[in-house]
Scaffold this active site. Structure first.
Site, PDB file in Angstrom:
ATOM      1  N   ARG A  15     -11.717   6.627   9.846  1.00  0.00           N
ATOM      2  CA  ARG A  15     -10.860   5.469   9.548  1.00  0.00           C
ATOM      3  C   ARG A  15     -12.287   3.901   9.538  1.00  0.00           C
ATOM      4  O   ARG A  15     -11.767   3.041   9.302  1.00  0.00           O
ATOM      5  CB  ARG A  15     -10.929   4.864  11.053  1.00  0.00           C
ATOM      6  CG  ARG A  15     -10.046   3.661  11.915  1.00  0.00           C
ATOM      7  CD  ARG A  15      -8.646   3.417  10.720  1.00  0.00           C
ATOM      8  NE  ARG A  15      -8.322   2.066  11.042  1.00  0.00           N
ATOM      9  CZ  ARG A  15      -7.357   1.638  10.702  1.00  0.00           C
ATOM     10  NH1 ARG A  15      -6.471   2.289   9.704  1.00  0.00           N
ATOM     11  NH2 ARG A  15      -7.186   0.837  11.401  1.00  0.00           N
ATOM     12  N   HIS A  75      -7.990  -5.714   0.228  1.00  0.00           N
ATOM     13  CA  HIS A  75      -6.808  -4.910  -0.203  1.00  0.00           C
ATOM     14  C   HIS A  75      -5.761  -5.661   1.256  1.00  0.00           C
ATOM     15  O   HIS A  75      -4.648  -5.335   1.497  1.00  0.00           O
ATOM     16  CB  HIS A  75      -7.159  -3.010  -0.302  1.00  0.00           C
ATOM     17  CG  HIS A  75      -5.380  -2.756   0.544  1.00  0.00           C
ATOM     18  ND1 HIS A  75      -4.701  -2.499  -0.625  1.00  0.00           N
ATOM     19  CD2 HIS A  75      -5.152  -1.614   1.641  1.00  0.00           C
ATOM     20  CE1 HIS A  75      -3.638  -1.791  -0.674  1.00  0.00           C
ATOM     21  NE2 HIS A  75      -3.855  -0.774   0.857  1.00  0.00           N
ATOM     22  N   SER A 103       0.917  -1.490   0.027  1.00  0.00           N
ATOM     23  CA  SER A 103      -0.019  -0.314   0.185  1.00  0.00           C
ATOM     24  C   SER A 103       0.863   1.174  -0.220  1.00  0.00           C
ATOM     25  O   SER A 103       1.893   1.005  -1.208  1.00  0.00           O
ATOM     26  CB  SER A 103      -1.129   0.011   0.894  1.00  0.00           C
ATOM     27  OG  SER A 103      -1.966   0.920   0.969  1.00  0.00           O
ATOM     28  N   ASP A 106      -8.726  -7.132  -3.625  1.00  0.00           N
ATOM     29  CA  ASP A 106      -8.009  -6.156  -3.356  1.00  0.00           C
ATOM     30  C   ASP A 106      -8.989  -4.543  -3.916  1.00  0.00           C
ATOM     31  O   ASP A 106      -8.426  -4.202  -5.428  1.00  0.00           O
ATOM     32  CB  ASP A 106      -6.710  -5.758  -3.301  1.00  0.00           C
ATOM     33  CG  ASP A 106      -6.460  -4.275  -2.936  1.00  0.00           C
ATOM     34  OD1 ASP A 106      -7.174  -3.406  -2.807  1.00  0.00           O
ATOM     35  OD2 ASP A 106      -5.464  -4.567  -2.721  1.00  0.00           O
TER      36      ASP A 106
END
Lengths: 383, 383
Positions: free
Chosen positions: B225, B352, B155, B319
């Site tokens: 978040r 992911h 990432s 992902d």
């Protein structure tokens, strides 16, 4: 920051329903008396056999066609509904009602409760898609319409069409459910939950009793709308439309604000939305969608058995929010239940919102479906 | 509502860098003197030829392995890094530095500026992935490490590895970039922008000058978040893990709060996150990722030409945030630039976050890659 107020004269008509017999709700409560605001287009024939109910999506309302009196923009499916259009108002009588829980004149947190003369605010009950459809059936009862020629809707509108099929198959000659699902998935619930959280975290939420205080959780609703809007479109469309283009600048601003066009686009849609939508309605309606599960025991086909309704199911390849696999499950269940249905999945890059947009193969298929159904129903050709 | 405070003694080591020569920033400014906090695992050999730099992702930090002294939980890649593990600390010397802009001891809004003795707060400059990597290169300079045996990251960590490859190919023997991209797409920018908007809309944001006021935009960070966490996982995982299960109840609550397990899961991750992360760091680091574009002119291969680094590229089928197509573009560019590389796309349902989890075929491929590189580098087999 100002508060959304429903229009004093909502577009179209307003009925007070549920006065004598309150509407039973899936939560166990009742609603009544309650206002239901609706618009109509075209003329009902003497046999009342040409009625099309259009069910709107989460943030739609009863103004399907023509200019919206609040936003001054075209109604949400203006391209589709009107004289000579695919849903031809020279031929059909189109009804669209603002869902209960909504904020464009129907009963909801921002509306006045006829029983008290006060705003419902946080006292408005939480509802389901089943409750919305039950309220629509009351409207048809009032108008003396025994059965619908067709019910049509996309997204949450599609859920209502499926609910009609499950609860009132004998009142539904044909139906079209676009970009929808038989139940909300955990990802769909999660996305809604984050939007709700943004509203609930806004200090102006005031436990939902903000109506009339002059402050509303608009900043939270903007965040919720930005997320929803992103989920309604597809990455391939963003790539071709925005790429990495900066908004009105040559270099990044190196600050916390907007740098890229895509950011500006989402913020714009957030700002526009809060001018016409009540945050508490947003909470209520997203909850109704999350609660939606046509067959909690998993036996979807059993819900459709015996229906003689002719169905049209449409999905869109780039729709990652209501992926085509969800429509495939509906088609499989209809096949098992021997429900006559057409099932198509269209190439389109605009994601979930594709159901609102011009997709030529869809338009052709859908026009053919409506015409065939009208012929089958014995409706005369359009003037 | 309490404010995040960086640990007084951050895990591992803290250096003050950029004292004599401030770090030039891509925004045009400079940073210095600045603290850089880092952890090390294993022992550096005399030739300094066994050094692995691990670059952490957006919300990671320098505690890759062992117990995190702040959260009391295992480090974010504990399963991978340690004695006898795939990144074997009996063989390699592993360094991981908290990125500049972060909040675990390195320079950032919640840290004390050594030049003033005051919190940086909103005066901390906006940075880029290039700036983060430049700060890491300064750390290596300080430690007398000319070149890295390997840089590894997923990432945002993968972006740093790619930036190393572009800016310091001669200092990079091998590299591994997982679940990453050569540039942030408009959808990736849009998702970040919504999270930032939630923070900026929180009244406790106070133009970013909330540090030390006792109030921080924690509610906004929780929303950000929750959204990020949803984007890190995949719908198929949510389906199998949560389905439509209700949280601690048999019936929906028919209220605005949490009904479903998936909602509780996202809320939990929101709550946990704000205990260890500074909202202003979140804004800064997401901006750095959005700014990331290895080849603004589109000629990615040109950035890799001449690199003799051996690369490993890994992507994960589910992902949807960093879709495998982005890794494919990297592999294509490396092929055109004659960069030796391995490119794999793994089946995995966790989206992911799969790059953090045990995926057997990945583990096998990656262990083989590291061993082959170590042999090529002439490093002795592990004790």
């Amino acid at each position: 920051m100002t508060e959304f107020s429903p229009p004093k004269t909502p577009p179209g008509h307003v009925l007070i329903l549920g006065d004598a017999t309150p509407l039973p709700l899936d939560s166990g409560g009742h609603l009544g008396p309650f206002p239901l605001a609706y618009s109509t287009y075209g003329t009902m024939n003497a046999a009342k056999s040409n009625v099309i109910l259009i069910a709107h999506a989460l943030t739609g309302d009863q103004v399907v066609s023509g200019t919206h009196p609040v936003t001054k923009r075209p109604g949400w499916w203006d391209r589709m509904v009107g004289p000579g259009r695919i849903i031809d108002t020279n031929r059909f009588f189109v009804i669209c009602a603002n869902v209960i829980g909504g904020c464009m004149g129907s009963a909801g947190p921002a509306a006045i409760n006829p029983a008290t003369g006060q705003l419902w605010s946080a006292d408005f009950p939480f509802i389901t898609i089943g409750d919305m459809v039950r309220a629509q059936a009351r409207l048809l009862d009032h108008l003396g319409i025994d059965d619908l020629f067709m019910a049509i809707g996309g997204s949450m509108g599609g859920m209502q069409v499926l609910q009609w099929l499950r609860d009132y198959p004998q009142r539904l000659f044909a139906g079209a459910a676009l970009a929808t699902a038989a139940r909300h998935s955990p990802q769909q619930i999660g996305l809604h939950s984050i939007g709700r959280r943004a509203i609930l975290a806004d200090p102006h939420w005031q436990d939902g009793r903000y109506h009339g205080t002059g402050h509303a959780p608009i900043a939270g609703l903007e965040v919720a709308r930005m997320l929803a809007h992103l989920s309604y479109r597809a990455p391939e469309e963003f790539d071709s439309r925005f790429g990495r283009a900066l908004q009105d600048r040559d270099q990044p601003a190196y600050g916390p604000g907007i740098d890229y066009q895509v950011e500006n686009y989402l913020a714009y849609h957030g700002r526009r939305f809060v001018e016409r939508f009540d945050p508490a309605s947003y909470i209520l309606i997203t909850k109704a969608m999350d609660y939606f599960d046509l067959a909690p025991d998993g036996d979807l086909a059993a819900r459709f058995v015996g229906a003689r309704t002719h169905m049209f199911l449409g999905a869109y390849e780039s729709d990652w929010l209501y992926p085509p696999a969800q429509t495939q499950l509906l088609a499989d269940a209809m096949a098992r239940a021997d429900v006559v249905h057409i099932h198509r999945c269209y190439q389109a890059i605009a994601g979930h919102d594709s159901f609102l947009l011009e997709i030529e193969p869809f338009d052709a298929d859908f026009a053919r479906f409506i015409n065939e159904m009208a012929t089958k129903r014995g409706l005369p050709a359009p003037r």
